[in-house]
Scaffold this active site. Structure first.
Site, mmCIF file in Angstrom:
data_model
loop_
_atom_site.group_PDB
_atom_site.id
_atom_site.type_symbol
_atom_site.label_atom_id
_atom_site.label_comp_id
_atom_site.label_asym_id
_atom_site.label_seq_id
_atom_site.Cartn_x
_atom_site.Cartn_y
_atom_site.Cartn_z
ATOM 1 N N ARG A 112 0.821 -1.224 0.000
ATOM 2 C CA ARG A 112 0.000 0.000 0.000
ATOM 3 C C ARG A 112 0.852 1.270 0.000
ATOM 4 O O ARG A 112 0.405 2.334 -0.427
ATOM 5 C CB ARG A 112 -0.979 -0.016 1.180
ATOM 6 C CG ARG A 112 -2.172 -0.927 0.922
ATOM 7 C CD ARG A 112 -3.283 -0.702 1.928
ATOM 8 N NE ARG A 112 -2.965 -1.224 3.233
ATOM 9 C CZ ARG A 112 -3.015 -2.514 3.573
ATOM 10 N NH1 ARG A 112 -3.359 -3.416 2.685
ATOM 11 N NH2 ARG A 112 -2.730 -2.914 4.801
ATOM 12 N N TYR A 140 -0.080 4.408 -2.384
ATOM 13 C CA TYR A 140 -0.260 5.801 -1.973
ATOM 14 C C TYR A 140 0.715 6.732 -2.711
ATOM 15 O O TYR A 140 0.351 7.837 -3.113
ATOM 16 C CB TYR A 140 -0.074 5.945 -0.447
ATOM 17 C CG TYR A 140 -1.047 5.096 0.352
ATOM 18 C CD1 TYR A 140 -2.349 4.891 -0.109
ATOM 19 C CD2 TYR A 140 -0.673 4.481 1.546
ATOM 20 C CE1 TYR A 140 -3.242 4.100 0.604
ATOM 21 C CE2 TYR A 140 -1.567 3.694 2.256
ATOM 22 C CZ TYR A 140 -2.846 3.499 1.774
ATOM 23 O OH TYR A 140 -3.726 2.716 2.469
ATOM 24 N N TYR A 190 -13.649 10.152 0.366
ATOM 25 C CA TYR A 190 -14.806 9.974 1.257
ATOM 26 C C TYR A 190 -14.407 10.328 2.695
ATOM 27 O O TYR A 190 -13.230 10.275 3.057
ATOM 28 C CB TYR A 190 -15.370 8.552 1.151
ATOM 29 C CG TYR A 190 -14.574 7.501 1.878
ATOM 30 C CD1 TYR A 190 -13.583 6.784 1.240
ATOM 31 C CD2 TYR A 190 -14.824 7.216 3.220
ATOM 32 C CE1 TYR A 190 -12.849 5.820 1.910
ATOM 33 C CE2 TYR A 190 -14.100 6.253 3.903
ATOM 34 C CZ TYR A 190 -13.113 5.565 3.240
ATOM 35 O OH TYR A 190 -12.394 4.616 3.918
ATOM 36 N N ALA A 218 -15.721 9.318 9.603
ATOM 37 C CA ALA A 218 -16.416 8.181 10.212
ATOM 38 C C ALA A 218 -16.625 8.438 11.709
ATOM 39 O O ALA A 218 -17.662 8.091 12.274
ATOM 40 C CB ALA A 218 -15.607 6.905 9.992
ATOM 41 N N ALA A 267 -20.769 3.275 9.772
ATOM 42 C CA ALA A 267 -21.724 4.327 9.406
ATOM 43 C C ALA A 267 -22.414 3.948 8.103
ATOM 44 O O ALA A 267 -21.822 3.296 7.237
ATOM 45 C CB ALA A 267 -20.977 5.650 9.223
ATOM 46 N N THR A 284 -15.154 0.118 12.391
ATOM 47 C CA THR A 284 -14.386 0.874 13.395
ATOM 48 C C THR A 284 -14.787 0.324 14.761
ATOM 49 O O THR A 284 -15.966 0.046 14.993
ATOM 50 C CB THR A 284 -14.721 2.380 13.306
ATOM 51 O OG1 THR A 284 -14.315 2.866 12.034
ATOM 52 C CG2 THR A 284 -14.012 3.187 14.385
HETATM 53 C C1 LIG Z 1 -8.304 4.870 5.502
HETATM 54 S S1 LIG Z 1 -9.432 5.225 6.779
HETATM 55 C C2 LIG Z 1 -10.360 6.524 6.014
HETATM 56 C C3 LIG Z 1 -11.131 7.366 7.008
HETATM 57 C C4 LIG Z 1 -11.849 8.534 6.353
HETATM 58 N N1 LIG Z 1 -10.876 9.474 5.838
HETATM 59 C C5 LIG Z 1 -12.777 9.261 7.303
HETATM 60 O O1 LIG Z 1 -12.635 10.480 7.442
HETATM 61 O O2 LIG Z 1 -13.664 8.641 7.878
HETATM 62 C C6 LIG Z 1 -10.464 3.809 6.687
HETATM 63 C C7 LIG Z 1 -11.078 3.501 8.032
HETATM 64 O O3 LIG Z 1 -12.060 4.482 8.353
HETATM 65 C C8 LIG Z 1 -13.132 3.890 9.051
HETATM 66 N N2 LIG Z 1 -14.328 3.941 8.211
HETATM 67 C C9 LIG Z 1 -14.413 4.126 6.890
HETATM 68 N N3 LIG Z 1 -15.691 4.078 6.497
HETATM 69 C C10 LIG Z 1 -16.420 3.846 7.602
HETATM 70 C C11 LIG Z 1 -17.798 3.670 7.855
HETATM 71 N N4 LIG Z 1 -18.714 3.705 6.890
HETATM 72 N N5 LIG Z 1 -18.182 3.449 9.127
HETATM 73 C C12 LIG Z 1 -17.297 3.391 10.141
HETATM 74 N N6 LIG Z 1 -15.984 3.548 9.960
HETATM 75 C C13 LIG Z 1 -15.559 3.762 8.707
HETATM 76 C C14 LIG Z 1 -12.735 2.424 9.291
HETATM 77 O O4 LIG Z 1 -12.031 2.341 10.524
HETATM 78 C C15 LIG Z 1 -11.839 2.183 8.105
HETATM 79 O O5 LIG Z 1 -11.000 1.067 8.299
#
Ligand SMILES: C[S@@+](CC[C@H](N)C(=O)[O-])C[C@H]1O[C@@H](n2cnc3c(N)ncnc32)[C@H](O)[C@@H]1O
Length: 276
Positions: A80, A84, A106, A138, A221, A249
Site C-alpha cells: 500500500r 499511496y 470519502y 467516520a 456508518a 471501526t
Molecule cells: C483509511 S481510513 C479513512 C477514514 C476517512 N478518511 C474518514 O474520514 O472517515 C479507513 C477507516 O475508516 C473507518 N471507516 C471508513 N468508512 C467507515 C464507515 N462507513 N463506518 C465506520 N468507519 C468507517 C474504518 O475504521 C476504516 O478502516
C-alpha cells in the site's frame, strides 16, 4: 517574508489542488464549498466508498478519475505504500500541468488518510497553491449514531495496527476508537484483512486495561441514505470471531470513571467539592 515569497511564487503557478471530503453518507454530507470545488475543477480524482458515490461524483463533474485502480488488482500483490505514492504522483502531475485539480476523498480527506496531506505538502513545497477542506469523518458519524458526546470523558483515536505495534498509553476512563480494525496487525501492507490470531493478540493487549467481558462496539456508518448504521455490541473476548469489514471501526467505551487529580486541584487552591 518567507510567507510572502511562497505566496508570490504560488500565484505565478497556474495549477492548484484542493482536497475535499465527501462525508460518509451519499451526497448529503458534503459541504456546499467542497461540492462547488468539485463542480468547477478541470479534473477530479476520487476515492469513494462504492459505485453509487462514484457515479454521484461523475454527475457533478465530467472529468473524474478514480484512484481505486492504484490499489492491488485481482491476484496482484502490491504494497500500500506504493499505492499511496502512485496516487500522490498522479495528482501532483496533473497540477504541474497547470490544471485546477480536486482530490475528493470519502469522509474527511485528511483523517486517517495520508494521500491528500502528502500531495498538498509536495505541491506547496514546489510553490503551488494547495489546501484541504474538512469533511464529515467516520468518527463524526460515530458520535452522532451512538448518541455520545466524547467530551464526557475525553477520547483517544488510534489506528488499530499502530496501537498494536507501538507503545501507546491508554486511559480506560476515556473512549477508545480503533480505526481500521479490519486490518488489525496486518504488517505486510499487502493484505486487506486481519485474522482470528491477530485479533486475539489485540484482545490480549487490551486486557491490560479492560475486562474480557467489557462491552465494545463495532461500528459502520451508513453510506447510503436508505441504510442504517451497524452498531454491534459484543464482549471484548468475542472480537476475534466478529465479522469485520474494511469499513469497521471499533469503539471501546470507558470501563472506569474519571478520578480527580488532587495534586493539581491543590495547586489551584480548590478541592473536588468545588467542582460540584
Ligand atoms: C483509511 S481510513 C479513512 C477514514 C476517512 N478518511 C474518514 O474520514 O472517515 C479507513 C477507516 O475508516 C473507518 N471507516 C471508513 N468508512 C467507515 C464507515 N462507513 N463506518 C465506520 N468507519 C468507517 C474504518 O475504521 C476504516 O478502516
Amino acid at each position: 517574508m518567507k510567507d510572502m515569497d511562497s505566496k508570490s511564487v504560488a500565484s505565478q503557478k497556474k495549477g492548484r489542488l484542493v482536497c475535499v471530503g465527501t462525508g460518509l453518507n451519499l451526497a448529503g454530507q458534503i459541504t456546499v464549498l467542497s461540492q462547488s470545488y468539485i463542480e468547477q475543477a478541470d479534473l477530479v480524482f476520487s476515492l469513494m466508498p462504492d459505485g453509487f458515490a462514484e457515479r454521484w461524483v461523475k454527475r457533478l463533474n465530467k472529468n473524474v478519475r478514480s484512484l481505486q485502480p492504484f490499489y492491488a488488482q485481482k491476484g496482484e500483490v502490491k504494497n500500500r505504500r506504493d499505492t499511496y505514492a502512485q496516487m500522490v504522483d498522479a495528482i501532483v502531475t496533473e497540477v504541474r500541468l497547470g490544471k485546477q485539480v480536486v482530490c475528493a476523498l470519502y469522509g474527511h480527506p485528511g483523517v486517517f488518510a495520508c494521500v491528500g496531506h502528502r500531495a498538498i505538502e509536495q505541491l506547496q513545497n514546489e510553490g503551488y497553491f494547495a489546501h484541504m477542506e474538512p469533511g464529515v469523518s467516520a468518527e463524526a458519524c460515530l458520535w452522532a449514531d451512538l448518541g455520545v458526546d466524547p467530551a464526557t470523558s475525553g477520547h483517544q483515536s488510534i489506528e488499530a495496527s499502530q496501537f498494536m505495534f507501538y507503545q501507546q498509553s491508554i486511559s480506560p476512563a476515556a473512549y477508545l476508537v480503533l480505526w481500521q480494525i479490519g486490518l488489525a496487525g496486518e504488517y505486510t501492507l499487502t493484505k486487506f484483512h486481519t485474522s482470528f490470531d491477530k485479533l486475539q493478540v489485540l484482545v490480549n493487549l487490551l486486557q491490560q486495561w479492560y475486562p474480557l467481558e467489557h462491552e465494545v462496539i463495532l461500528y459502520e456508518a451508513a453510506t447510503l441514505p436508505i441504510q442504517s448504521p451497524r452498531i454491534d455490541k459484543l464482549m471484548l473476548k468475542d472480537l476475534p470471531q466478529a465479522r469485520l469489514t474494511d469499513i469497521s471501526t471499533l469503539c471501546i467505551p470507558p470501563c472506569e470513571t474519571l478520578q480527580f487529580n488532587h495534586q493539581v486541584l491543590a495547586q489551584l487552591g480548590i478541592t473536588a467539592n468545588d467542582l460540584g
